[in-house]
Scaffold this motif. Structure first.
Motif, mmCIF file in Angstrom:
data_model
loop_
_atom_site.group_PDB
_atom_site.id
_atom_site.type_symbol
_atom_site.label_atom_id
_atom_site.label_comp_id
_atom_site.label_asym_id
_atom_site.label_seq_id
_atom_site.Cartn_x
_atom_site.Cartn_y
_atom_site.Cartn_z
ATOM 1 N N PRO A 173 -3.975 0.364 -3.663
ATOM 2 C CA PRO A 173 -3.307 -0.817 -4.232
ATOM 3 C C PRO A 173 -1.823 -0.871 -3.891
ATOM 4 O O PRO A 173 -1.248 -1.962 -3.801
ATOM 5 C CB PRO A 173 -3.538 -0.670 -5.742
ATOM 6 N N GLN A 174 -1.199 0.277 -3.679
ATOM 7 C CA GLN A 174 0.217 0.271 -3.320
ATOM 8 C C GLN A 174 0.415 -0.292 -1.905
ATOM 9 O O GLN A 174 1.360 -1.051 -1.651
ATOM 10 C CB GLN A 174 0.790 1.673 -3.435
ATOM 11 N N ALA A 175 -0.458 0.074 -0.989
ATOM 12 C CA ALA A 175 -0.392 -0.482 0.367
ATOM 13 C C ALA A 175 -0.633 -1.982 0.329
ATOM 14 O O ALA A 175 0.048 -2.757 1.024
ATOM 15 C CB ALA A 175 -1.423 0.203 1.265
ATOM 16 N N MET A 176 -1.621 -2.392 -0.482
ATOM 17 C CA MET A 176 -1.874 -3.823 -0.621
ATOM 18 C C MET A 176 -0.638 -4.533 -1.166
ATOM 19 O O MET A 176 -0.265 -5.622 -0.704
ATOM 20 C CB MET A 176 -3.058 -4.033 -1.569
ATOM 21 N N GLY A 177 0.045 -3.889 -2.140
ATOM 22 C CA GLY A 177 1.235 -4.496 -2.727
ATOM 23 C C GLY A 177 2.352 -4.685 -1.728
ATOM 24 O O GLY A 177 3.021 -5.731 -1.711
ATOM 25 N N MET A 178 2.572 -3.693 -0.864
ATOM 26 C CA MET A 178 3.602 -3.848 0.156
ATOM 27 C C MET A 178 3.228 -4.953 1.131
ATOM 28 O O MET A 178 4.074 -5.779 1.519
ATOM 29 C CB MET A 178 3.822 -2.533 0.913
ATOM 30 N N ALA A 179 1.959 -4.983 1.538
ATOM 31 C CA ALA A 179 1.515 -6.019 2.467
ATOM 32 C C ALA A 179 1.663 -7.408 1.841
ATOM 33 O O ALA A 179 2.077 -8.370 2.509
ATOM 34 C CB ALA A 179 0.063 -5.769 2.873
ATOM 35 N N TRP A 180 1.339 -7.525 0.575
ATOM 36 C CA TRP A 180 1.490 -8.795 -0.126
ATOM 37 C C TRP A 180 2.966 -9.194 -0.170
ATOM 38 O O TRP A 180 3.328 -10.348 0.027
ATOM 39 C CB TRP A 180 0.910 -8.670 -1.536
ATOM 40 N N GLY A 181 3.823 -8.202 -0.409
ATOM 41 C CA GLY A 181 5.258 -8.456 -0.415
ATOM 42 C C GLY A 181 5.743 -8.971 0.927
ATOM 43 O O GLY A 181 6.560 -9.899 0.997
ATOM 44 N N HIS A 182 5.230 -8.382 2.014
ATOM 45 C CA HIS A 182 5.586 -8.870 3.357
ATOM 46 C C HIS A 182 5.189 -10.336 3.505
ATOM 47 O O HIS A 182 5.951 -11.156 4.041
ATOM 48 C CB HIS A 182 4.867 -8.048 4.431
ATOM 49 N N LYS A 183 3.998 -10.657 3.031
ATOM 50 C CA LYS A 183 3.515 -12.038 3.177
ATOM 51 C C LYS A 183 4.378 -13.003 2.360
ATOM 52 O O LYS A 183 4.728 -14.086 2.838
ATOM 53 C CB LYS A 183 2.057 -12.119 2.730
ATOM 54 N N LEU A 184 4.730 -12.608 1.141
ATOM 55 C CA LEU A 184 5.553 -13.469 0.289
ATOM 56 C C LEU A 184 6.936 -13.704 0.905
ATOM 57 O O LEU A 184 7.551 -14.747 0.700
ATOM 58 C CB LEU A 184 5.696 -12.858 -1.100
ATOM 59 N N GLN A 185 7.415 -12.705 1.667
ATOM 60 C CA GLN A 185 8.719 -12.818 2.316
ATOM 61 C C GLN A 185 8.632 -13.475 3.697
ATOM 62 O O GLN A 185 9.644 -13.598 4.383
ATOM 63 C CB GLN A 185 9.352 -11.430 2.458
ATOM 64 N N GLY A 186 7.435 -13.851 4.085
ATOM 65 C CA GLY A 186 7.269 -14.472 5.390
ATOM 66 C C GLY A 186 7.258 -13.495 6.545
ATOM 67 O O GLY A 186 7.356 -13.897 7.708
ATOM 68 N N LYS A 187 7.118 -12.194 6.248
ATOM 69 C CA LYS A 187 7.091 -11.173 7.298
ATOM 70 C C LYS A 187 5.660 -10.956 7.783
ATOM 71 O O LYS A 187 5.124 -9.842 7.718
ATOM 72 C CB LYS A 187 7.687 -9.861 6.793
ATOM 73 N N THR A 188 5.047 -11.995 8.255
ATOM 74 C CA THR A 188 3.646 -11.873 8.641
ATOM 75 C C THR A 188 3.459 -11.266 10.027
ATOM 76 O O THR A 188 2.335 -11.195 10.532
ATOM 77 C CB THR A 188 2.951 -13.249 8.576
ATOM 78 N N ASP A 189 4.577 -10.850 10.648
ATOM 79 C CA ASP A 189 4.463 -10.071 11.879
ATOM 80 C C ASP A 189 4.497 -8.583 11.574
ATOM 81 O O ASP A 189 4.514 -7.755 12.480
ATOM 82 C CB ASP A 189 5.575 -10.435 12.860
ATOM 83 N N HIS A 190 4.538 -8.232 10.262
ATOM 84 C CA HIS A 190 4.490 -6.848 9.814
ATOM 85 C C HIS A 190 3.100 -6.571 9.224
ATOM 86 O O HIS A 190 2.527 -7.435 8.571
ATOM 87 C CB HIS A 190 5.529 -6.569 8.726
ATOM 88 N N ALA A 191 2.585 -5.380 9.443
ATOM 89 C CA ALA A 191 1.307 -4.989 8.842
ATOM 90 C C ALA A 191 1.447 -3.638 8.156
ATOM 91 O O ALA A 191 2.372 -2.875 8.437
ATOM 92 C CB ALA A 191 0.206 -4.940 9.899
ATOM 93 N N VAL A 192 0.528 -3.363 7.267
ATOM 94 C CA VAL A 192 0.461 -2.080 6.566
ATOM 95 C C VAL A 192 -0.889 -1.451 6.886
ATOM 96 O O VAL A 192 -1.929 -2.113 6.777
ATOM 97 C CB VAL A 192 0.607 -2.269 5.047
ATOM 98 N N LEU A 193 -0.871 -0.192 7.328
ATOM 99 C CA LEU A 193 -2.105 0.542 7.611
ATOM 100 C C LEU A 193 -2.257 1.641 6.575
ATOM 101 O O LEU A 193 -1.369 2.480 6.415
ATOM 102 C CB LEU A 193 -2.090 1.116 9.027
ATOM 103 N N CYS A 194 -3.379 1.632 5.880
ATOM 104 C CA CYS A 194 -3.618 2.570 4.775
ATOM 105 C C CYS A 194 -4.820 3.452 5.082
ATOM 106 O O CYS A 194 -5.924 2.960 5.315
ATOM 107 C CB CYS A 194 -3.863 1.774 3.493
ATOM 108 N N HIS A 195 -4.597 4.759 5.093
ATOM 109 C CA HIS A 195 -5.691 5.720 5.272
ATOM 110 C C HIS A 195 -6.275 6.105 3.913
ATOM 111 O O HIS A 195 -5.554 6.197 2.910
ATOM 112 C CB HIS A 195 -5.188 6.982 5.967
ATOM 113 N N LEU A 196 -7.569 6.353 3.897
ATOM 114 C CA LEU A 196 -8.253 6.857 2.701
ATOM 115 C C LEU A 196 -9.499 7.598 3.143
ATOM 116 O O LEU A 196 -9.921 7.484 4.305
ATOM 117 C CB LEU A 196 -8.625 5.701 1.763
#
Length: 382
Positions: free
Chosen positions: A149-172
């Protein structure tokens, strides 16, 4: 569970649909499979990827050795998974963020974390967990699935800021899919279409619990359907397939034009050759011959064979690699062991005001240090 069974069919008797079988680029002998497309990696990048996987394998061996000597704390081996780790990080751009587990040593290093920084926290250096300047790697997570959920939160934050050229990769790991955090993270990712890629390293065992006891789902990848996101299964012991699938997923996650981002769940089918950690004994719960079949598909051997056949690798190049690798790892160990840490830090920041019992323990430690010094081995390990 046999390696071929997991790669070719599910635990049930139902055959696997063509699009459910793990994607492969190389066969176990290092041959490009028919109809498989080569990833967009240059010859230099292919050789560099091989060297990084080889470095990871050797780092793992040295880390286990120095842990057995008491020079670092409990260590989580990665042998068998290093090919997938290196390949996924090769697919990341520098500005993308990596959320690792406690086993993603190679993934962290390839994305910018120095080798010495992987060892410093294991020697009690509190500052070792700090994110290095200019490196987009979060500290490792010990609780299972906390990072999802923390990775999802950062990715959501990127989207809200318009940083849709940034991605988050989460291992599990496969064990993480049994945790509520996994459900919450992927559910939100699907609802809000965040620019994230979730890589489930299905290494067949969550400590001593086999994959078939984790879930009744025929695959881990199919869990993504419930969250409305895309998924793919890939042979995690094939570095080229791992790179190709991750690269495609990251491209779907990012949308610089401002359109919808498309998160993906990747199930990397692979195997943990060794123990869960150096505090574990896998012979208690695992058949001793089980790892041998998986080792026939070893990522390091597989890529090596391919590079030799392509004329990109020879014994002379490998010898130079080995020399560089040994030097890098030895330098990292030396740097980590020279880092100063104050044992009294373990008593600080626990309470606002230190209670008497903790103060007594600190005083006892100070007395022992005064008597024996800070090197209980008296230099015998130098």
């Amino acid at each position: 569970m046999s390696a071929q069974k997991e790669l070719d069919q599910h635990e049930t008797s139902r055959p696997v649909a063509a699009d459910e079988r793990p994607i492969q680029v190389l066969d176990e002998d290092g041959n490009l499979l028919p109809n498989a497309a080569m990833p967009d990696l240059s010859p230099d990048e292919l050789v560099s990827m091989y060297e990084d996987i080889k470095l990871a394998r050797r780092f793992d061996q040295r880390a286990i050795s120095i842990q057995r000597q008491g020079r670092i704390a409990t260590y989580a081996p990665m042998t068998g998974q290093e090919g997938a780790q290196v390949a996924t990080s090769y697919a990341l751009d520098d500005h993308d963020w990596l959320f690792p587990t406690y086993r993603e040593h190679a993934a962290k290093h390839v994305h910018g974390v120095p080798l010495a920084s992987l060892l410093k926290p294991l020697r009690g250096l509190r500052e070792g967990y700090a994110v290095p300047d200019g490196v987009n790697v979060m500290p490792e997570y010990i609780p299972i699935a906390t990072q999802v959920p923390q990775a999802m939160g950062m990715a959501w934050g990127h989207k809200l800021q318009g940083k849709t050229d940034h991605a988050v990769l989460c291992h599990l790991g496969d064990g993480a899919t049994s945790e509520g955090d996994f459900h919450e993270g992927l559910n939100f990712a699907g609802v809000f279409d965040v620019p994230a890629v979730f890589v489930c390293n299905n290494n067949q065992w969550a400590i001593s619990v086999p994959r078939e006891r984790q879930t009744a789902s025929e695959t881990i990848a199919q869990k993504a359907q419930a969250y409305g996101i895309e998924s793919v299964r890939v042979d995690g012991l094939d570095p080229l397939a791992m790179y190709q699938v991750t690269n495609e997923a990251l491209n779907k996650a990012k949308n610089p034009s401002g359109g919808e981002c498309r998160p993906t769940l990747i199930e990397a089918v692979l195997y943990r050759y060794g123990a869960h950690t150096t505090a574990d004994d896998p012979s208690v719960y695992r058949d001793g011959d089980e790892a041998d079949e998986w080792k026939d598909k070893d990522p390091l051997d597989r890529l090596q064979k391919f590079l030799y056949k392509e004329g990109l690798l020879d014994e002379h190049i490998e010898a130079e690699m080995d020399e560089r690798i040994e030097s890098k790892i030895s330098d990292a160990i030396t740097e980590a062991e020279r880092a100063e840490s104050d044992p009294n830090q373990i008593f600080e920041y626990v309470y606002d005001e230190m209670p008497d019992r903790l103060r007594e323990q600190r005083d006892e430690l100070d007395a022992l240090r005064e008597k024996y010094g800070d090197d209980p081995f008296n230099g015998v390990l130098e």
